[in-house]
Scaffold this motif. Sequence first.
Motif, mmCIF file in Angstrom:
data_model
loop_
_atom_site.group_PDB
_atom_site.id
_atom_site.type_symbol
_atom_site.label_atom_id
_atom_site.label_comp_id
_atom_site.label_asym_id
_atom_site.label_seq_id
_atom_site.Cartn_x
_atom_site.Cartn_y
_atom_site.Cartn_z
ATOM 1 N N LEU A 1 19.675 0.850 -2.942
ATOM 2 C CA LEU A 1 18.678 1.854 -2.599
ATOM 3 C C LEU A 1 19.318 3.033 -1.872
ATOM 4 C CD1 LEU A 1 15.865 -0.587 -1.486
ATOM 5 C CD2 LEU A 1 15.741 0.969 -3.437
ATOM 6 N N GLU A 2 20.280 2.748 -1.031
ATOM 7 C CA GLU A 2 20.971 3.830 -0.316
ATOM 8 C C GLU A 2 21.768 4.705 -1.284
ATOM 9 O OE1 GLU A 2 23.133 1.621 2.591
ATOM 10 O OE2 GLU A 2 21.311 1.025 3.664
ATOM 11 N N ILE A 3 22.443 4.067 -2.247
ATOM 12 C CA ILE A 3 23.203 4.834 -3.234
ATOM 13 C C ILE A 3 22.253 5.654 -4.101
ATOM 14 C CG2 ILE A 3 24.692 4.662 -5.272
ATOM 15 C CD1 ILE A 3 25.847 2.076 -3.962
ATOM 16 N N SER A 4 21.148 5.042 -4.535
ATOM 17 C CA SER A 4 20.168 5.760 -5.342
ATOM 18 C C SER A 4 19.620 6.964 -4.594
ATOM 19 C CB SER A 4 19.025 4.820 -5.741
ATOM 20 O OG SER A 4 18.032 5.510 -6.455
ATOM 21 N N CYS A 5 19.262 6.769 -3.333
ATOM 22 C CA CYS A 5 18.719 7.877 -2.541
ATOM 23 C C CYS A 5 19.745 8.996 -2.360
ATOM 24 C CB CYS A 5 18.234 7.380 -1.180
ATOM 25 S SG CYS A 5 16.674 6.488 -1.251
ATOM 26 N N ALA A 6 20.989 8.629 -2.150
ATOM 27 C CA ALA A 6 22.030 9.653 -1.995
ATOM 28 C C ALA A 6 22.125 10.509 -3.256
ATOM 29 C CB ALA A 6 23.375 8.991 -1.697
ATOM 30 N N LEU A 7 22.079 9.865 -4.416
ATOM 31 C CA LEU A 7 22.138 10.603 -5.681
ATOM 32 C C LEU A 7 20.875 11.426 -5.898
ATOM 33 C CD1 LEU A 7 23.711 7.845 -7.946
ATOM 34 C CD2 LEU A 7 24.781 10.013 -7.312
ATOM 35 N N LEU A 8 19.709 10.820 -5.646
ATOM 36 C CA LEU A 8 18.453 11.541 -5.843
ATOM 37 C C LEU A 8 18.333 12.733 -4.898
ATOM 38 C CD1 LEU A 8 16.112 8.452 -6.266
ATOM 39 C CD2 LEU A 8 16.628 10.139 -8.040
ATOM 40 N N ASP A 9 18.787 12.560 -3.651
ATOM 41 C CA ASP A 9 18.752 13.668 -2.699
ATOM 42 C C ASP A 9 19.655 14.807 -3.167
ATOM 43 O OD1 ASP A 9 17.042 12.185 -1.158
ATOM 44 O OD2 ASP A 9 18.523 11.669 0.372
ATOM 45 N N THR A 10 20.823 14.456 -3.679
ATOM 46 C CA THR A 10 21.741 15.479 -4.184
ATOM 47 C C THR A 10 21.150 16.187 -5.390
ATOM 48 O OG1 THR A 10 23.667 14.252 -3.381
ATOM 49 C CG2 THR A 10 24.055 15.876 -5.109
ATOM 50 N N VAL B 1 10.646 9.417 -5.940
ATOM 51 C CA VAL B 1 11.343 8.160 -6.226
ATOM 52 C C VAL B 1 12.199 7.755 -5.027
ATOM 53 C CG1 VAL B 1 13.028 7.013 -7.731
ATOM 54 C CG2 VAL B 1 11.329 8.561 -8.726
ATOM 55 N N ALA B 2 12.852 8.728 -4.400
ATOM 56 C CA ALA B 2 13.667 8.430 -3.213
ATOM 57 C C ALA B 2 12.798 7.896 -2.079
ATOM 58 C CB ALA B 2 14.421 9.681 -2.760
ATOM 59 N N ARG B 3 11.590 8.428 -1.941
ATOM 60 C CA ARG B 3 10.691 7.942 -0.892
ATOM 61 C C ARG B 3 10.257 6.509 -1.191
ATOM 62 N NH1 ARG B 3 7.143 11.362 -1.626
ATOM 63 N NH2 ARG B 3 8.307 13.050 -0.662
ATOM 64 N N PHE B 4 9.978 6.213 -2.441
ATOM 65 C CA PHE B 4 9.700 4.829 -2.829
ATOM 66 C C PHE B 4 10.879 3.938 -2.447
ATOM 67 C CE2 PHE B 4 10.055 1.243 -5.662
ATOM 68 C CZ PHE B 4 8.759 0.790 -5.850
ATOM 69 N N ASN B 5 12.094 4.408 -2.763
ATOM 70 C CA ASN B 5 13.297 3.650 -2.414
ATOM 71 C C ASN B 5 13.364 3.358 -0.916
ATOM 72 O OD1 ASN B 5 14.239 3.679 -5.047
ATOM 73 N ND2 ASN B 5 15.755 5.291 -4.706
ATOM 74 N N HIS C 1 0.829 -1.208 0.000
ATOM 75 C CA HIS C 1 0.000 0.000 0.000
ATOM 76 C C HIS C 1 0.864 1.259 0.000
ATOM 77 C CE1 HIS C 1 -3.488 2.497 0.840
ATOM 78 N NE2 HIS C 1 -2.868 3.015 1.887
ATOM 79 N N ARG C 2 1.900 1.252 0.817
ATOM 80 C CA ARG C 2 2.797 2.415 0.884
ATOM 81 C C ARG C 2 3.517 2.630 -0.445
ATOM 82 N NH1 ARG C 2 6.865 1.615 5.609
ATOM 83 N NH2 ARG C 2 7.334 3.810 5.167
ATOM 84 N N LEU C 3 4.042 1.557 -1.013
ATOM 85 C CA LEU C 3 4.761 1.663 -2.280
ATOM 86 C C LEU C 3 3.827 2.096 -3.401
ATOM 87 C CD1 LEU C 3 6.957 -1.545 -1.967
ATOM 88 C CD2 LEU C 3 7.806 0.817 -1.979
ATOM 89 N N ARG C 4 2.617 1.564 -3.409
ATOM 90 C CA ARG C 4 1.662 1.906 -4.467
ATOM 91 C C ARG C 4 1.329 3.394 -4.433
ATOM 92 N NH1 ARG C 4 -3.204 -2.030 -4.491
ATOM 93 N NH2 ARG C 4 -1.742 -3.380 -5.593
ATOM 94 N N ARG C 5 1.240 3.943 -3.247
ATOM 95 C CA ARG C 5 0.952 5.381 -3.125
ATOM 96 C C ARG C 5 2.064 6.218 -3.744
ATOM 97 N NH1 ARG C 5 1.880 9.301 0.900
ATOM 98 N NH2 ARG C 5 0.347 10.981 0.846
ATOM 99 N N GLN C 6 3.302 5.823 -3.531
ATOM 100 C CA GLN C 6 4.414 6.548 -4.130
ATOM 101 C C GLN C 6 4.431 6.377 -5.646
ATOM 102 O OE1 GLN C 6 5.948 8.721 -2.227
ATOM 103 N NE2 GLN C 6 4.645 7.861 -0.596
ATOM 104 N N VAL C 7 4.066 5.199 -6.117
ATOM 105 C CA VAL C 7 3.973 4.977 -7.563
ATOM 106 C C VAL C 7 2.962 5.947 -8.165
ATOM 107 C CG1 VAL C 7 3.139 3.359 -9.329
ATOM 108 C CG2 VAL C 7 4.775 2.601 -7.605
ATOM 109 N N ARG C 8 1.822 6.127 -7.497
ATOM 110 C CA ARG C 8 0.814 7.058 -8.009
ATOM 111 C C ARG C 8 1.365 8.484 -8.071
ATOM 112 N NH1 ARG C 8 -2.904 4.038 -4.781
ATOM 113 N NH2 ARG C 8 -2.826 5.637 -3.157
ATOM 114 N N ARG C 9 2.154 8.870 -7.078
ATOM 115 C CA ARG C 9 2.745 10.211 -7.098
ATOM 116 C C ARG C 9 3.685 10.354 -8.296
ATOM 117 N NH1 ARG C 9 2.543 13.357 -2.369
ATOM 118 N NH2 ARG C 9 4.525 14.308 -2.936
ATOM 119 N N VAL C 10 4.475 9.344 -8.547
ATOM 120 C CA VAL C 10 5.392 9.394 -9.691
ATOM 121 C C VAL C 10 4.602 9.407 -11.000
ATOM 122 C CG1 VAL C 10 7.239 8.175 -10.899
ATOM 123 C CG2 VAL C 10 7.263 8.299 -8.395
#
Length: 491
Positions: free
Chosen positions: A343-352, A290-294, A218-227
């Motif tokens: 996921l941690e590497i992706s989030c670090a890049l997306l946050d930057t 996307v980072a929140r989905f991650n 449910h949590r992931l699906r909500r983020q998918v809808r935002r994207v």
Amino acid sequence: MPNSSARPAPFESARAVLAEVTPPIALGPLDGRYRATVAPLVDHLSEAALNRERLHVEVEWLIALTDGTPAGPIVPGAPQLSEADKIYLRAVVADFGAAGIAEMAEIERETVHDVKAVEYFLKRRLAAAPGILGESTVLPSVGELVHFACTSEDVNNLSYALMVHGAVVQVWLPAARALVEQIADLAREHAGVPMLSRTHGQPATPTTVGKELAVLAHRLRRQVRRVENAEYLGKLNGATGTYGAHVAAVPGTDWPAVSKAFVEGLGLTWNPLTTQIESHDWQSELYADVARFNRILHNLATDVWTYISLGFFKQIPVPGATGSSTMPHKVNPIRFENAEANLEISCALLDTLSATLVTSRMQRDLTDSTTQRNIGPAFGHSLLAIDNVRRGLKALAVNVDLLAQDLDGNWEVLGEAIQSAMRAASVAGVAGMENPYERLKELTRGQRINGDDLRTFVAGLGLPDDVAARLAAMSPGSYVGLAEQLVADYL
């Protein structure tokens, strides 16, 4: 003191120089070890993809300038392109492959400017058009309309918006949706399998395997809808967003209307007010989602890892695979560990990306240029993690027997149910229901009790017969509330 880090000269000379190996060796894992998994992103987020989208924007702008309005072309005197001319131009984009990539790189080595190289590449194709279309084509005469009134960022911002849109819609979202549905299917399959929950790592109110998976789905699906609902903005308004060159060259044209129609014709949302660059706020918003989905997926990976460690999930061994170089019995949860790291590497890049792209000194600086070249790795590590979680989940089986043992060893968790029933009875006027929480706390806190202990306690409370019977029939495995129904109703 001798330098212990210095190698003997013979050892040095014996090593091949890996940087000179052909074909070139990838520096990073996405283009090396994990290439097959992330390869679909190359069509959208690579340097070659950027140049192809730049060509696309330049070609469509050229066509727009010559198509114009019923009153004539946007630039007075510009010749009307034939359908054959337009087909030829669009084929320049469609056919952009290895040869075109190499040629553009050669031009850029001379121009030392990537967008100018695209302009010159396209002008070469205009000059060569008569050899394919015949001498009647007007394409050689429209060379000066290539990149007309544009700054590089007019082309770049539209190109990046098209690239990111393609990567998200055609690659990332399908993978994310497939993962969410896989988790949802597992939730439905195990909706009725009871499991002892743990809050703060301690035994707590029982739940079901399916309900816990449903929460994550449910949590992931909500983020998918935002994207899915993300906006992709673009602008085409000149060197500092004033249409200065446009008005100076052709003062009688409604250039904001032309710009809006052009940007929206590319499938993007028009941004009417910018500096030299499109402000990138939409990118920051998208990357945050996307980072929140991650991060939610990271939560799933760590929880599943813990359940595997506890033995609640069993891993199905892959034939021929090795879990440890020295311990042959091991089946390690490597898919979930790999996912965590990526996921941690992706989030670090997306946050930057999110933080850097929303700021530009005054009307322009180049921090966004090099930053945006890391969009591909940011999505690549997320895509790789999604793939690992999907493969990891396929190799899991629920250890129903161990879950049942765990529940049977923790009868004290029914203390919550009993004291809640006592509270309800007290409100209904039943005598002797005082201090229900404290009495259950005295019975259960820090102590192990069994079913007989609890039934004896319930029998001595003086509860109405129906309530006492209901509580006496209860076990940790049956105390799951509406867990199964919640999965059916809300997933």
